[in-house]
Design a protein around this motif. Structure first.
Motif, PDB file in Angstrom:
ATOM      1  N   SER A  39      -2.444 -14.373   6.601  1.00 41.22           N
ATOM      2  CA  SER A  39      -2.210 -13.580   5.397  1.00 41.22           C
ATOM      3  C   SER A  39      -1.227 -14.276   4.460  1.00 41.22           C
ATOM      4  O   SER A  39      -1.442 -14.338   3.247  1.00 41.22           O
ATOM      5  CB  SER A  39      -1.689 -12.198   5.787  1.00 41.22           C
ATOM      6  OG  SER A  39      -1.342 -11.453   4.656  1.00 41.22           O
ATOM      7  N   GLU A  43      -2.083 -15.638   0.747  1.00 42.48           N
ATOM      8  CA  GLU A  43      -1.251 -15.183  -0.370  1.00 42.48           C
ATOM      9  C   GLU A  43      -0.690 -16.372  -1.137  1.00 42.48           C
ATOM     10  O   GLU A  43      -0.765 -16.424  -2.367  1.00 42.48           O
ATOM     11  CB  GLU A  43      -0.120 -14.324   0.209  1.00 42.48           C
ATOM     12  CG  GLU A  43       0.706 -13.586  -0.786  1.00 42.48           C
ATOM     13  CD  GLU A  43       1.716 -12.682  -0.079  1.00 42.48           C
ATOM     14  OE1 GLU A  43       2.904 -12.763  -0.439  1.00 42.48           O
ATOM     15  OE2 GLU A  43       1.328 -11.909   0.812  1.00 42.48           O
ATOM     16  N   ARG A  76      -0.913  -6.974  -4.483  1.00 43.89           N
ATOM     17  CA  ARG A  76      -0.183  -6.538  -3.298  1.00 43.89           C
ATOM     18  C   ARG A  76      -1.052  -6.649  -2.055  1.00 43.89           C
ATOM     19  O   ARG A  76      -0.562  -6.707  -0.951  1.00 43.89           O
ATOM     20  CB  ARG A  76       0.304  -5.102  -3.474  1.00 43.89           C
ATOM     21  CG  ARG A  76       1.198  -4.908  -4.689  1.00 43.89           C
ATOM     22  CD  ARG A  76       2.418  -5.787  -4.727  1.00 43.89           C
ATOM     23  NE  ARG A  76       3.244  -5.571  -3.556  1.00 43.89           N
ATOM     24  CZ  ARG A  76       4.105  -6.444  -3.086  1.00 43.89           C
ATOM     25  NH1 ARG A  76       4.270  -7.594  -3.673  1.00 43.89           N
ATOM     26  NH2 ARG A  76       4.815  -6.191  -2.013  1.00 43.89           N
ATOM     27  N   SER A  77      -2.337  -6.639  -2.249  1.00 37.17           N
ATOM     28  CA  SER A  77      -3.284  -6.784  -1.155  1.00 37.17           C
ATOM     29  C   SER A  77      -4.203  -7.939  -1.532  1.00 37.17           C
ATOM     30  O   SER A  77      -4.464  -8.167  -2.707  1.00 37.17           O
ATOM     31  CB  SER A  77      -4.101  -5.499  -0.994  1.00 37.17           C
ATOM     32  OG  SER A  77      -5.194  -5.713  -0.136  1.00 37.17           O
ATOM     33  N   LYS A  79      -7.358  -8.460  -0.271  1.00 38.23           N
ATOM     34  CA  LYS A  79      -8.775  -8.252   0.021  1.00 38.23           C
ATOM     35  C   LYS A  79      -9.563  -8.655  -1.218  1.00 38.23           C
ATOM     36  O   LYS A  79      -9.043  -8.687  -2.326  1.00 38.23           O
ATOM     37  CB  LYS A  79      -9.045  -6.796   0.365  1.00 38.23           C
ATOM     38  CG  LYS A  79      -8.477  -6.369   1.698  1.00 38.23           C
ATOM     39  CD  LYS A  79      -8.882  -4.933   1.967  1.00 38.23           C
ATOM     40  CE  LYS A  79      -8.283  -4.426   3.230  1.00 38.23           C
ATOM     41  NZ  LYS A  79      -8.632  -3.023   3.458  1.00 38.23           N
ATOM     42  N   GLU A  82      -9.374  -6.349  -4.269  1.00 38.09           N
ATOM     43  CA  GLU A  82      -8.082  -6.386  -4.958  1.00 38.09           C
ATOM     44  C   GLU A  82      -7.967  -7.627  -5.835  1.00 38.09           C
ATOM     45  O   GLU A  82      -7.450  -7.565  -6.951  1.00 38.09           O
ATOM     46  CB  GLU A  82      -6.930  -6.339  -3.949  1.00 38.09           C
ATOM     47  CG  GLU A  82      -6.875  -5.078  -3.134  1.00 38.09           C
ATOM     48  CD  GLU A  82      -6.538  -3.851  -3.962  1.00 38.09           C
ATOM     49  OE1 GLU A  82      -5.771  -3.963  -4.930  1.00 38.09           O
ATOM     50  OE2 GLU A  82      -7.053  -2.776  -3.616  1.00 38.09           O
ATOM     51  N   ASN A 113     -12.291  -9.624   4.696  1.00 34.78           N
ATOM     52  CA  ASN A 113     -11.694  -8.308   4.431  1.00 34.78           C
ATOM     53  C   ASN A 113     -11.255  -7.615   5.719  1.00 34.78           C
ATOM     54  O   ASN A 113     -10.197  -6.992   5.760  1.00 34.78           O
ATOM     55  CB  ASN A 113     -12.672  -7.416   3.657  1.00 34.78           C
ATOM     56  CG  ASN A 113     -12.688  -7.709   2.181  1.00 34.78           C
ATOM     57  OD1 ASN A 113     -11.734  -8.240   1.616  1.00 34.78           O
ATOM     58  ND2 ASN A 113     -13.785  -7.369   1.529  1.00 34.78           N
ATOM     59  N   MET A 116      -8.021  -9.207   6.787  1.00 31.80           N
ATOM     60  CA  MET A 116      -6.893  -8.739   5.982  1.00 31.80           C
ATOM     61  C   MET A 116      -6.521  -7.292   6.343  1.00 31.80           C
ATOM     62  O   MET A 116      -5.350  -6.935   6.379  1.00 31.80           O
ATOM     63  CB  MET A 116      -7.196  -8.859   4.488  1.00 31.80           C
ATOM     64  CG  MET A 116      -7.263 -10.285   3.965  1.00 31.80           C
ATOM     65  SD  MET A 116      -5.715 -11.211   4.140  1.00 31.80           S
ATOM     66  CE  MET A 116      -6.132 -12.315   5.485  1.00 31.80           C
ATOM     67  N   GLN A 117      -7.521  -6.468   6.652  1.00 35.78           N
ATOM     68  CA  GLN A 117      -7.241  -5.093   7.074  1.00 35.78           C
ATOM     69  C   GLN A 117      -6.526  -5.087   8.420  1.00 35.78           C
ATOM     70  O   GLN A 117      -5.582  -4.324   8.622  1.00 35.78           O
ATOM     71  CB  GLN A 117      -8.531  -4.262   7.163  1.00 35.78           C
ATOM     72  CG  GLN A 117      -8.271  -2.806   7.522  1.00 35.78           C
ATOM     73  CD  GLN A 117      -7.374  -2.101   6.519  1.00 35.78           C
ATOM     74  OE1 GLN A 117      -7.610  -2.162   5.323  1.00 35.78           O
ATOM     75  NE2 GLN A 117      -6.318  -1.458   6.995  1.00 35.78           N
ATOM     76  N   ASN A 120      -2.981  -5.874   7.833  1.00 37.87           N
ATOM     77  CA  ASN A 120      -2.274  -4.700   7.304  1.00 37.87           C
ATOM     78  C   ASN A 120      -1.981  -3.686   8.401  1.00 37.87           C
ATOM     79  O   ASN A 120      -0.904  -3.100   8.444  1.00 37.87           O
ATOM     80  CB  ASN A 120      -3.075  -4.052   6.173  1.00 37.87           C
ATOM     81  CG  ASN A 120      -3.091  -4.897   4.929  1.00 37.87           C
ATOM     82  OD1 ASN A 120      -2.270  -5.776   4.739  1.00 37.87           O
ATOM     83  ND2 ASN A 120      -4.065  -4.643   4.063  1.00 37.87           N
ATOM     84  N   HIS A 124       1.767  -2.703   9.134  1.00 33.24           N
ATOM     85  CA  HIS A 124       2.188  -1.416   8.596  1.00 33.24           C
ATOM     86  C   HIS A 124       1.868  -0.215   9.463  1.00 33.24           C
ATOM     87  O   HIS A 124       2.484   0.842   9.313  1.00 33.24           O
ATOM     88  CB  HIS A 124       1.557  -1.205   7.199  1.00 33.24           C
ATOM     89  CG  HIS A 124       1.926  -2.280   6.235  1.00 33.24           C
ATOM     90  ND1 HIS A 124       3.197  -2.431   5.733  1.00 33.24           N
ATOM     91  CD2 HIS A 124       1.192  -3.287   5.701  1.00 33.24           C
ATOM     92  CE1 HIS A 124       3.231  -3.470   4.924  1.00 33.24           C
ATOM     93  NE2 HIS A 124       2.026  -4.007   4.888  1.00 33.24           N
TER      94      HIS A 124
END
Length: 127
Positions: A39, A43, A76-77, A79, A82, A113, A116-117, A120, A124
């Motif tokens: 990630s 980024e 911020r994300s 995916k 986004e 995707n 990336m999920q 997250n 989080h």
């Protein structure tokens, strides 16, 4: 793989798994760490593209700084949707071109995707 940090983490994790009889939860932690590194690499790659593009097109230094800072607040994300939404800020034509370029890669985009999920969820939700 162009992401050196992620590549190194995966290689190290594979070596540890081969050499030691690690409990399953350690392998899970290593996989979660690799997700987070991936990630970060994605980024940074996106921010590098924004920086390179803005630097080659814009000569006004305060405007380049604004774009850099605004991009970090807007993105911020990472995916695909986004990123497409962010590109839509520059016009629907750019967003459509981005989406069109990825049409033939639906399986890869879905895998990306999902990755990336999962990142997250790890960061989080505690997944």
């Amino acid at each position: 793989m162009p992401f050196k940090r992620t590549e190194s983490v995966i290689e190290d994790a594979q070596k540890l798994i081969r050499e030691y009889d690690l409990p399953g939860y350690v392998e899970t932690y290593l996989a979660q760490y690799a997700l987070i590194c991936l990630s970060v690499d994605v980024e940074q790659a996106v921010y590098d593209i924004i920086e390179t593009t803005s630097s080659s097109v814009i000569r006004n230094e305060p405007l380049k700084v604004f774009i850099r800072n605004a991009s970090k607040r807007l993105l911020r994300s990472f995916k695909k949707g986004e990123i497409a939404g962010y590109l839509g800020s520059f016009g629907e034509e750019i967003k459509s071109k981005f989406n069109d370029l990825l049409n033939d890669y639906e399986r890869d985009v879905t895998l990306y995707n999902d990755t990336m999920q999962a990142r997250n969820d790890v960061a989080h939700v505690g997944g």
